[in-house]
Motif scaffolding. Structure first.
Motif, PDB file in Angstrom:
ATOM      1  N   VAL A  35       0.864  -1.168  -0.008  1.00  0.00           N
ATOM      2  CA  VAL A  35       0.122  -0.071  -0.125  1.00  0.00           C
ATOM      3  C   VAL A  35       0.952   1.364  -0.103  1.00  0.00           C
ATOM      4  CG1 VAL A  35      -1.796   1.438   0.996  1.00  0.00           C
ATOM      5  CG2 VAL A  35      -1.725  -1.181   1.038  1.00  0.00           C
ATOM      6  N   GLU A  36       0.710   2.058  -1.018  1.00  0.00           N
ATOM      7  CA  GLU A  36       1.340   3.280  -0.948  1.00  0.00           C
ATOM      8  C   GLU A  36       0.753   4.386  -0.690  1.00  0.00           C
ATOM      9  OE1 GLU A  36       3.305   1.582  -5.383  1.00  0.00           O
ATOM     10  OE2 GLU A  36       0.936   2.051  -4.899  1.00  0.00           O
ATOM     11  N   SER A  37       1.260   5.410  -0.183  1.00  0.00           N
ATOM     12  CA  SER A  37       0.578   6.596   0.090  1.00  0.00           C
ATOM     13  C   SER A  37       1.706   7.853  -0.084  1.00  0.00           C
ATOM     14  CB  SER A  37      -0.084   6.624   1.639  1.00  0.00           C
ATOM     15  OG  SER A  37       1.187   6.346   2.631  1.00  0.00           O
ATOM     16  N   GLY A  38       0.904   8.973   0.072  1.00  0.00           N
ATOM     17  CA  GLY A  38       1.757  10.112   0.319  1.00  0.00           C
ATOM     18  C   GLY A  38       1.943  11.166  -1.097  1.00  0.00           C
ATOM     19  N   THR A  84       0.879   5.711  -6.750  1.00  0.00           N
ATOM     20  CA  THR A  84       0.637   7.015  -6.452  1.00  0.00           C
ATOM     21  C   THR A  84       0.769   8.136  -7.102  1.00  0.00           C
ATOM     22  OG1 THR A  84       0.110   8.278  -4.333  1.00  0.00           O
ATOM     23  CG2 THR A  84       2.478   7.063  -4.430  1.00  0.00           C
ATOM     24  N   TYR A 142      10.265   4.300   2.277  1.00  0.00           N
ATOM     25  CA  TYR A 142       9.951   5.476   2.143  1.00  0.00           C
ATOM     26  C   TYR A 142      10.877   6.018   1.222  1.00  0.00           C
ATOM     27  CZ  TYR A 142       8.294   4.624   6.886  1.00  0.00           C
ATOM     28  OH  TYR A 142       7.663   4.233   7.936  1.00  0.00           O
ATOM     29  N   THR A 181       8.287  -1.196   5.723  1.00  0.00           N
ATOM     30  CA  THR A 181       7.778  -0.206   5.081  1.00  0.00           C
ATOM     31  C   THR A 181       9.103   0.425   4.394  1.00  0.00           C
ATOM     32  OG1 THR A 181       6.067   0.233   6.539  1.00  0.00           O
ATOM     33  CG2 THR A 181       6.496   2.193   5.273  1.00  0.00           C
ATOM     34  N   LEU A 186       7.057   9.553  -0.008  1.00  0.00           N
ATOM     35  CA  LEU A 186       6.200   8.771  -0.310  1.00  0.00           C
ATOM     36  C   LEU A 186       6.355   7.468   0.833  1.00  0.00           C
ATOM     37  CD1 LEU A 186       6.300   8.426  -4.128  1.00  0.00           C
ATOM     38  CD2 LEU A 186       4.747   9.615  -2.764  1.00  0.00           C
ATOM     39  N   SER A 187       5.273   6.636   0.961  1.00  0.00           N
ATOM     40  CA  SER A 187       5.565   5.370   1.880  1.00  0.00           C
ATOM     41  C   SER A 187       4.860   4.221   0.989  1.00  0.00           C
ATOM     42  CB  SER A 187       4.646   5.624   3.164  1.00  0.00           C
ATOM     43  OG  SER A 187       5.077   6.867   3.787  1.00  0.00           O
ATOM     44  N   CYS A 188       5.437   3.168   1.369  1.00  0.00           N
ATOM     45  CA  CYS A 188       4.931   2.013   0.985  1.00  0.00           C
ATOM     46  C   CYS A 188       5.283   0.710   2.022  1.00  0.00           C
ATOM     47  CB  CYS A 188       5.996   1.403  -0.218  1.00  0.00           C
ATOM     48  SG  CYS A 188       5.761   0.031  -0.625  1.00  0.00           S
TER      49      CYS A 188
END
Length: 122
Positions: free
Chosen positions: A5-8, A116, A79, A77, A20-22
């Motif tokens: 799950v990626e975010s940022g 993302t 980054y 995780t 970004l985070s994964c």
């Protein structure tokens, strides 16, 4: 089963920063390398940065000195700290990892996140 799950991602002005985070989750036995790739419209997916399990990082020439990849092994995780962003960095950023699952712990498999969007305005 494994999920990344990626975010940022988001919209930022030229010269700005994003992180970004994964996060990997599921039936994970061991994670080897983790990395970030990106794909701009009409272009092929390209490597941005990778990091091994012992923290050795590798970068594309276009992002050296501006991007930093790091990971938290305890949280599974990775980054990507992106500084001094320019419009050419606009792309969908994908996380990839090579890992072994608890079901197939002898086999290393590649997994991709859903991507993302990063948009840098001039």
């Amino acid at each position: 089963q494994v999920e990344l799950v990626e975010s940022g991602g988001g919209l930022v002005q030229s010269g700005g920063s994003l992180r970004l985070s994964c996060a990997a989750s599921g039936s994970i036995y061991r994670i080897n390398d983790m990395g970030w790739y990106r794909q701009a419209p009409g272009k092929q997916r390209e490597l941005v940065a990778t990091i091994t399990s012992d923290g050795t990082a590798n970068y594309a020439d276009s992002v050296k000195g501006r991007f930093t990849i790091f990971r938290d092994n305890g949280k599974n995780t990775a980054y990507l700290q992106m500084n001094s962003l320019v419009p050419e960095d606009t792309a969908v950023y994908y996380c990839q990892t090579h890992l072994r699952t608890t079901v197939s712990w002898r086999t290393t498999q590649a997994y991709w996140g859903q991507g993302t969007q990063v948009t840098v305005s001039s």
